[in-house]
Design an enzyme around this catalytic site. Structure first.
Site, PDB file in Angstrom:
ATOM      1  N   ASP A 179      -0.635   5.556  12.305  1.00  0.00           N
ATOM      2  CA  ASP A 179      -0.513   4.148  12.679  1.00  0.00           C
ATOM      3  C   ASP A 179       0.928   3.640  12.633  1.00  0.00           C
ATOM      4  O   ASP A 179       1.168   2.448  12.752  1.00  0.00           O
ATOM      5  CB  ASP A 179      -1.392   3.280  11.783  1.00  0.00           C
ATOM      6  CG  ASP A 179      -1.020   3.369  10.299  1.00  0.00           C
ATOM      7  OD1 ASP A 179      -0.049   4.095   9.961  1.00  0.00           O
ATOM      8  OD2 ASP A 179      -1.697   2.725   9.472  1.00  0.00           O
TER       9      ASP A 179
ATOM     10  N   HIS B 261       1.469   3.854   7.654  1.00  0.00           N
ATOM     11  CA  HIS B 261       1.032   4.544   6.432  1.00  0.00           C
ATOM     12  C   HIS B 261       1.315   6.039   6.567  1.00  0.00           C
ATOM     13  O   HIS B 261       0.603   6.741   7.280  1.00  0.00           O
ATOM     14  CB  HIS B 261      -0.458   4.306   6.191  1.00  0.00           C
ATOM     15  CG  HIS B 261      -0.800   2.881   5.923  1.00  0.00           C
ATOM     16  ND1 HIS B 261      -1.181   2.013   6.916  1.00  0.00           N
ATOM     17  CD2 HIS B 261      -0.780   2.173   4.768  1.00  0.00           C
ATOM     18  CE1 HIS B 261      -1.409   0.818   6.391  1.00  0.00           C
ATOM     19  NE2 HIS B 261      -1.165   0.884   5.092  1.00  0.00           N
TER      20      HIS B 261
ATOM     21  N   SER C 193       0.803  -1.223   0.000  1.00  0.00           N
ATOM     22  CA  SER C 193       0.000   0.000   0.000  1.00  0.00           C
ATOM     23  C   SER C 193       0.834   1.270   0.000  1.00  0.00           C
ATOM     24  O   SER C 193       0.379   2.314  -0.477  1.00  0.00           O
ATOM     25  CB  SER C 193      -0.934   0.012   1.214  1.00  0.00           C
ATOM     26  OG  SER C 193      -0.205  -0.035   2.423  1.00  0.00           O
TER      27      SER C 193
END
Length: 210
Positions: free
Chosen positions: A185, A188, A15
């Site tokens: 977090d 990310h 991601s």
């Protein structure tokens, strides 16, 4: 600057690389890949480089292996930039521990994928360290991340690849700022965190400041 005129630069990973490239931020995503592309093109427009983003959110090295032929080898890169490992580690600390990838499997799989890409395409490699946006090296996930990053550094030496020390880049900013400034977090990054990554890639590629 090690990139040459007309080369095809393919990024692949999870991601952090994806960053919306299959949706609202197509085709490059809204993260470090887009920043690297924009800055390199702005500083070296004469190179007319071709950029491809093949990040997929949630991927581990196992997922990468399942799509390697199409998304890495099939893209026929001159340069293949790989950033993988964050989910391999993170899953151990979440609610899907059966999907975590141990360090031995991680190293074995990644080495095999890199060898296949180099043998099939003759590409050069750019290997980015997995990272965890946490300054305390005794935190278990950070300690594990350092171990996996050491694997990537070793593979970079083995393959004569460009090595991008992403964790070290975050460590520099974490020395003077809290992790919450860069991500909520610790995984990310916000856009400034992606700029930290982009700076690391530009430095590794020898791209001069404007």
């Amino acid at each position: 600057m090690i990139l040459r005129t007309g080369q095809r630069v393919v990024f692949i990973g999870d991601s952090i690389t994806d960053c919306g490239r299959r949706d609202v931020a197509a085709p490059y995503g809204s993260g470090y890949v887009s920043l690297v592309r924009a800055l390199v093109d702005a500083r070296h427009p004469e190179l007319e480089l071709e950029w491809v983003n093949r990040g997929v959110g949630g991927d581990t090295v196992r997922d990468l292996a399942a799509r390697w032929d199409d998304d890495a080898i099939g893209e026929r890169p001159d340069w293949l930039a790989v950033l993988i490992g964050i989910n391999d580690i993170w899953r151990h600390y979440g609610d899907r521990p059966d999907e975590a990838v141990g360090i031995e499997e991680y190293e074995r799989t990644l080495r095999d994928l890199l060898r296949r890409a180099v043998d099939a395409t003759g590409c050069r490699l750019i290997l980015g360290d997995p990272f965890f946006i946490e300054a305390d090296r005794s935190v278990p996930q950070r300690a594990d991340t350092d171990r996996y990053a050491a694997v990537v550094a070793g593979l970079a030496t083995e393959f004569d690849a460009v090595h991008v020390p992403n964790q070290a880049a975050f460590d520099r900013v974490l020395a003077v700022s809290p992790a919450t400034r860069w991500a909520d977090d610790r995984v990310h990054p916000y856009l400034p965190g992606h700029a930290v990554l982009a700076d690391a890639y530009l430095s590794a590629l020898g791209v001069s400041s404007a």
